[in-house]
Design a protein around this motif. Structure first.
Motif, PDB file in Angstrom:
ATOM      1  N   LYS A 119       6.241  13.520  -1.263  1.00 60.26           N
ATOM      2  CA  LYS A 119       6.082  12.932   0.073  1.00 60.26           C
ATOM      3  C   LYS A 119       6.517  13.921   1.159  1.00 60.26           C
ATOM      4  O   LYS A 119       5.843  14.057   2.184  1.00 60.26           O
ATOM      5  N   VAL A 120       7.615  14.614   0.932  1.00 61.17           N
ATOM      6  CA  VAL A 120       8.090  15.604   1.901  1.00 61.17           C
ATOM      7  C   VAL A 120       7.091  16.750   2.009  1.00 61.17           C
ATOM      8  O   VAL A 120       6.763  17.211   3.107  1.00 61.17           O
ATOM      9  N   PHE A 121       6.580  17.198   0.871  1.00 59.32           N
ATOM     10  CA  PHE A 121       5.623  18.306   0.875  1.00 59.32           C
ATOM     11  C   PHE A 121       4.333  17.912   1.615  1.00 59.32           C
ATOM     12  O   PHE A 121       3.818  18.670   2.428  1.00 59.32           O
ATOM     13  N   ILE A 122       3.825  16.740   1.351  1.00 58.03           N
ATOM     14  CA  ILE A 122       2.614  16.276   2.032  1.00 58.03           C
ATOM     15  C   ILE A 122       2.863  16.163   3.533  1.00 58.03           C
ATOM     16  O   ILE A 122       2.033  16.547   4.353  1.00 58.03           O
ATOM     17  N   ARG A 123       4.038  15.664   3.886  1.00 52.66           N
ATOM     18  CA  ARG A 123       4.377  15.543   5.311  1.00 52.66           C
ATOM     19  C   ARG A 123       4.372  16.912   5.985  1.00 52.66           C
ATOM     20  O   ARG A 123       3.813  17.070   7.076  1.00 52.66           O
ATOM     21  N   THR A 124       4.987  17.925   5.358  1.00 53.12           N
ATOM     22  CA  THR A 124       5.022  19.260   5.964  1.00 53.12           C
ATOM     23  C   THR A 124       3.622  19.856   6.073  1.00 53.12           C
ATOM     24  O   THR A 124       3.326  20.540   7.053  1.00 53.12           O
TER      25      THR A 124
END
Length: 154
Positions: free
Chosen positions: A6-11
């Motif tokens: 989720k963090v990677f997709i957000r970035t």
């Protein structure tokens, strides 16, 4: 692991280059190693090293600034937030959209026709310039990688 993704997709969607690199280094490398994906871990580590060295090389200063300040490491179809898309996904979407559209390769009259498939493939010649530029870029990146590896060995 879901939180990491989720963090990677957000970035990626927000075109946050620093967050992109931080997420890979601090979290994703560990997941690759723990899952036994050693080639992914090796490639991701090398990618992160090259991106960190890109910041210090004067020839690539403008490129690095476009990544960090403008989010040009992702493709954007619009200027809205959350519109960043990975380059490989963008290429796949573009090619598959033309293949699966009405009258494209998998629908319509070209569906069961060898000549239709040939016609569709021959219309992709406008992508040859993109392919050539990507290959040139890749060869330049390989040369940069080899020179940096030689410097590290000294």
């Amino acid at each position: 692991m879901v939180d990491v993704i989720k963090v990677f997709i957000r970035t990626e969607r927000l075109a946050d280059h620093n967050g992109h690199l931080c997420c890979i280094v601090s979290r994703i490398l560990d997941i690759f190693a723990a899952a036994g994906h050693h080639q992914y871990a090796k490639g991701a580590r090398l990618y992160c090293q090259l991106m960190k060295q890109l910041e210090t090389l004067p020839a690539y200063k403008e490129t690095f600034e476009s990544f960090t300040a403008h989010g040009n490491h992702v493709v954007r179809y619009s200027s809205h937030d959350w519109s960043g898309t990975w380059c490989d996904i963008c290429i796949e979407q573009t090619l598959m959209k033309s293949a699966k559209s009405e009258g494209g390769l998998s629908r319509g009259r070209m569906r069961h026709s060898d000549s239709g498939h040939k016609c569709w493939v021959l219309t992709l010649n406008h992508f040859s310039n993109v392919n050539q530029r990507m290959e040139e870029s890749d060869s330049g990146a390989q040369e940069m990688t080899q020179s940096m590896l030689r410097e590290q060995q000294k």
